[in-house]
Design a protein around this motif. Structure first.
Motif, PDB file in Angstrom:
ATOM      1  N   ASN A  70       0.862  -1.175   0.000  1.00  0.00           N
ATOM      2  CA  ASN A  70       0.000   0.000   0.000  1.00  0.00           C
ATOM      3  C   ASN A  70       0.896   1.223   0.000  1.00  0.00           C
ATOM      4  OD1 ASN A  70       0.321   1.208   2.925  1.00  0.00           O
ATOM      5  ND2 ASN A  70       0.131  -0.998   3.170  1.00  0.00           N
ATOM      6  N   ILE A  71       0.343   2.368  -0.226  1.00  0.00           N
ATOM      7  CA  ILE A  71       1.108   3.598  -0.132  1.00  0.00           C
ATOM      8  C   ILE A  71       0.215   4.698   0.427  1.00  0.00           C
ATOM      9  CG2 ILE A  71       0.682   4.534  -2.451  1.00  0.00           C
ATOM     10  CD1 ILE A  71       3.915   4.988  -2.310  1.00  0.00           C
ATOM     11  N   GLN A  72       0.812   5.527   1.252  1.00  0.00           N
ATOM     12  CA  GLN A  72       0.100   6.661   1.821  1.00  0.00           C
ATOM     13  C   GLN A  72       0.817   7.945   1.408  1.00  0.00           C
ATOM     14  OE1 GLN A  72      -0.172   6.217   6.095  1.00  0.00           O
ATOM     15  NE2 GLN A  72      -1.087   4.182   5.965  1.00  0.00           N
ATOM     16  N   TRP A  73       0.063   9.039   1.415  1.00  0.00           N
ATOM     17  CA  TRP A  73       0.633  10.355   1.144  1.00  0.00           C
ATOM     18  C   TRP A  73       0.290  11.301   2.289  1.00  0.00           C
ATOM     19  CZ3 TRP A  73       3.908  11.709  -2.756  1.00  0.00           C
ATOM     20  CH2 TRP A  73       4.039  10.810  -3.818  1.00  0.00           C
ATOM     21  N   TYR A  74       1.300  12.089   2.669  1.00  0.00           N
ATOM     22  CA  TYR A  74       1.167  13.073   3.741  1.00  0.00           C
ATOM     23  C   TYR A  74       1.637  14.429   3.238  1.00  0.00           C
ATOM     24  CZ  TYR A  74       0.611   9.213   7.072  1.00  0.00           C
ATOM     25  OH  TYR A  74       0.161   8.096   7.747  1.00  0.00           O
ATOM     26  N   LYS A  75       1.074  15.497   3.825  1.00  0.00           N
ATOM     27  CA  LYS A  75       1.514  16.848   3.522  1.00  0.00           C
ATOM     28  C   LYS A  75       1.973  17.518   4.808  1.00  0.00           C
ATOM     29  CE  LYS A  75      -0.011  21.399   1.910  1.00  0.00           C
ATOM     30  NZ  LYS A  75      -1.144  22.221   1.424  1.00  0.00           N
ATOM     31  N   GLY A 129       4.403  23.337   0.696  1.00  0.00           N
ATOM     32  CA  GLY A 129       4.729  22.408   1.763  1.00  0.00           C
ATOM     33  C   GLY A 129       5.568  21.271   1.218  1.00  0.00           C
ATOM     34  N   THR A 130       5.787  20.276   2.065  1.00  0.00           N
ATOM     35  CA  THR A 130       6.528  19.087   1.665  1.00  0.00           C
ATOM     36  C   THR A 130       5.566  17.910   1.621  1.00  0.00           C
ATOM     37  OG1 THR A 130       8.536  19.947   2.674  1.00  0.00           O
ATOM     38  CG2 THR A 130       8.479  17.593   2.183  1.00  0.00           C
ATOM     39  N   PHE A 153       8.865   6.454   5.552  1.00  0.00           N
ATOM     40  CA  PHE A 153       8.603   7.619   4.720  1.00  0.00           C
ATOM     41  C   PHE A 153       9.654   7.798   3.635  1.00  0.00           C
ATOM     42  CE2 PHE A 153       5.071   9.941   6.619  1.00  0.00           C
ATOM     43  CZ  PHE A 153       4.900   9.213   7.781  1.00  0.00           C
ATOM     44  N   GLY A 154       9.201   8.278   2.480  1.00  0.00           N
ATOM     45  CA  GLY A 154      10.115   8.711   1.442  1.00  0.00           C
ATOM     46  C   GLY A 154      10.772  10.017   1.855  1.00  0.00           C
ATOM     47  N   GLY A 155      11.720  10.480   1.049  1.00  0.00           N
ATOM     48  CA  GLY A 155      12.480  11.670   1.405  1.00  0.00           C
ATOM     49  C   GLY A 155      11.705  12.970   1.310  1.00  0.00           C
ATOM     50  N   GLY A 156      10.560  12.940   0.632  1.00  0.00           N
ATOM     51  CA  GLY A 156       9.726  14.133   0.522  1.00  0.00           C
ATOM     52  C   GLY A 156      10.066  14.991  -0.678  1.00  0.00           C
ATOM     53  N   THR A 157       9.061  15.695  -1.166  1.00  0.00           N
ATOM     54  CA  THR A 157       9.227  16.698  -2.214  1.00  0.00           C
ATOM     55  C   THR A 157       8.731  18.019  -1.672  1.00  0.00           C
ATOM     56  OG1 THR A 157       8.917  15.130  -4.045  1.00  0.00           O
ATOM     57  CG2 THR A 157       8.539  17.466  -4.509  1.00  0.00           C
ATOM     58  N   ARG A 158       9.633  18.999  -1.689  1.00  0.00           N
ATOM     59  CA  ARG A 158       9.266  20.312  -1.181  1.00  0.00           C
ATOM     60  C   ARG A 158       8.745  21.155  -2.326  1.00  0.00           C
ATOM     61  NH1 ARG A 158      13.412  24.477   1.852  1.00  0.00           N
ATOM     62  NH2 ARG A 158      11.932  26.157   2.182  1.00  0.00           N
ATOM     63  N   LEU A 159       7.494  21.599  -2.198  1.00  0.00           N
ATOM     64  CA  LEU A 159       6.858  22.410  -3.228  1.00  0.00           C
ATOM     65  C   LEU A 159       6.834  23.876  -2.813  1.00  0.00           C
ATOM     66  CD1 LEU A 159       5.152  22.856  -5.813  1.00  0.00           C
ATOM     67  CD2 LEU A 159       3.127  22.322  -4.442  1.00  0.00           C
ATOM     68  N   MET A 160       7.339  24.720  -3.694  1.00  0.00           N
ATOM     69  CA  MET A 160       7.267  26.162  -3.482  1.00  0.00           C
ATOM     70  C   MET A 160       6.471  26.769  -4.624  1.00  0.00           C
ATOM     71  SD  MET A 160      11.146  26.302  -2.176  1.00  0.00           S
ATOM     72  CE  MET A 160      11.371  24.686  -2.915  1.00  0.00           C
ATOM     73  N   VAL A 161       5.532  27.649  -4.311  1.00  0.00           N
ATOM     74  CA  VAL A 161       4.652  28.246  -5.298  1.00  0.00           C
ATOM     75  C   VAL A 161       4.847  29.750  -5.306  1.00  0.00           C
ATOM     76  CG1 VAL A 161       2.268  28.567  -6.036  1.00  0.00           C
ATOM     77  CG2 VAL A 161       2.955  26.409  -4.942  1.00  0.00           C
ATOM     78  N   LYS A 162       5.195  30.278  -6.473  1.00  0.00           N
ATOM     79  CA  LYS A 162       5.384  31.724  -6.613  1.00  0.00           C
ATOM     80  C   LYS A 162       4.061  32.362  -7.014  1.00  0.00           C
ATOM     81  CE  LYS A 162       8.816  30.700  -9.325  1.00  0.00           C
ATOM     82  NZ  LYS A 162       9.926  30.771 -10.317  1.00  0.00           N
ATOM     83  N   PRO A 163       3.621  33.356  -6.248  1.00  0.00           N
ATOM     84  CA  PRO A 163       2.325  33.997  -6.564  1.00  0.00           C
ATOM     85  C   PRO A 163       2.421  34.893  -7.798  1.00  0.00           C
ATOM     86  CG  PRO A 163       3.325  35.025  -4.661  1.00  0.00           C
ATOM     87  CD  PRO A 163       4.215  33.868  -5.014  1.00  0.00           C
TER      88      PRO A 163
END
Lengths: 114, 110
Positions: B31-36, B85-86, B100-110
């Motif tokens: 199975n796989i789960q996703w977290y923020k 977030g990550t 947990f995987g290493g995570g992906t950090r998302l940055m959003v420019k307005p």
């Protein structure tokens, strides 16, 4: 309780001192995890408790780290002779049981070692 | 042993652009789960996928589990600043413990 409670939320200590971090999981949750997260980094697994089974301590970085879980509920993570590299946020999470189960995280304990 | 790679590590996008993060395993996952995790916050559960080829949607988020159950993706359509977030994938290892995987950090420019 309604959620996972961790204390203290912030701890500043001097190098060489011992610290204790507490985690109060959701009532009835049998699985409990401790993770460490350094600034901007991922989740580093430390230790895992499941019911009355022997804990999985494979993630503890050194023998200065130990954890116990009393009565299958509250857990304490102890760091002896703290070092500056121990500075991080320590996150506790619990789930109803092991296996494909959702983790609920606490807000974390931020440890700063001067 | 089982290894899961999460890519990319970081992603900058302009608000309104799409975003995708991937988790790739060397072995079949049960199975796989996703977290923020929002900046300064703690990880919060988003979703769990169990079946081969499963696709689930939550508003602008689409989660997929590969046919071989070796990879998973999280796609965000038309990102907003609130998506910052990550994002972590998580899976049960051989010892039935969530890893947990290493995570992906998302940055959003307005």
């Amino acid at each position: 309780g309604a959620g996972v409670s961790q204390s203290p939320s912030n701890k500043v200590t001097e190098k060489g001192k011992d610290v204790e971090l507490r985690c109060d999981p959701i009532s009835g949750h049998t699985a409990l995890y401790w993770y460490r997260q350094s600034l901007g980094q991922g989740l580093e697994f430390l230790i895992y408790f499941q019911g009355n089974s022997a804990p999985d301590k494979s993630g503890l970085p050194s023998d200065r780290f130990s954890a116990e879980r009393t009565g299958g509920s509250v857990s304490t993570l102890t760091i002896q002779r703290t070092q500056q590299e121990d500075s991080a946020v320590y996150l506790c999470a619990s789930s109803l049981h092991s296996g494909a189960n959702v983790l609920t995280f606490g807000a974390g304990s931020r440890l700063t070692v001067l | 042993g089982q290894q899961v790679m999460q890519i990319p590590q970081y992603q900058h996008v302009q608000e309104g652009e799409d975003f995708t993060t991937y988790c790739n395993s060397s072995t079949t996952l049960s199975n796989i789960q996703w977290y923020k995790q929002r900046p300064g916050g703690h990880p919060v559960f988003l979703i769990q996928l169990v079946k081969s080829g499963e696709v689930k949607k939550q508003k602008r988020l689409t989660f997929q589990f590969g046919e071989a159950k070796k990879n998973s993706s999280l796609h965000i359509t038309a990102t907003q600043t609130t998506d910052v977030g990550t994002y972590f994938c998580a899976y049960n290892n051989a010892g039935n413990m969530l890893t947990f995987g290493g995570g992906t950090r998302l940055m959003v420019k307005p």
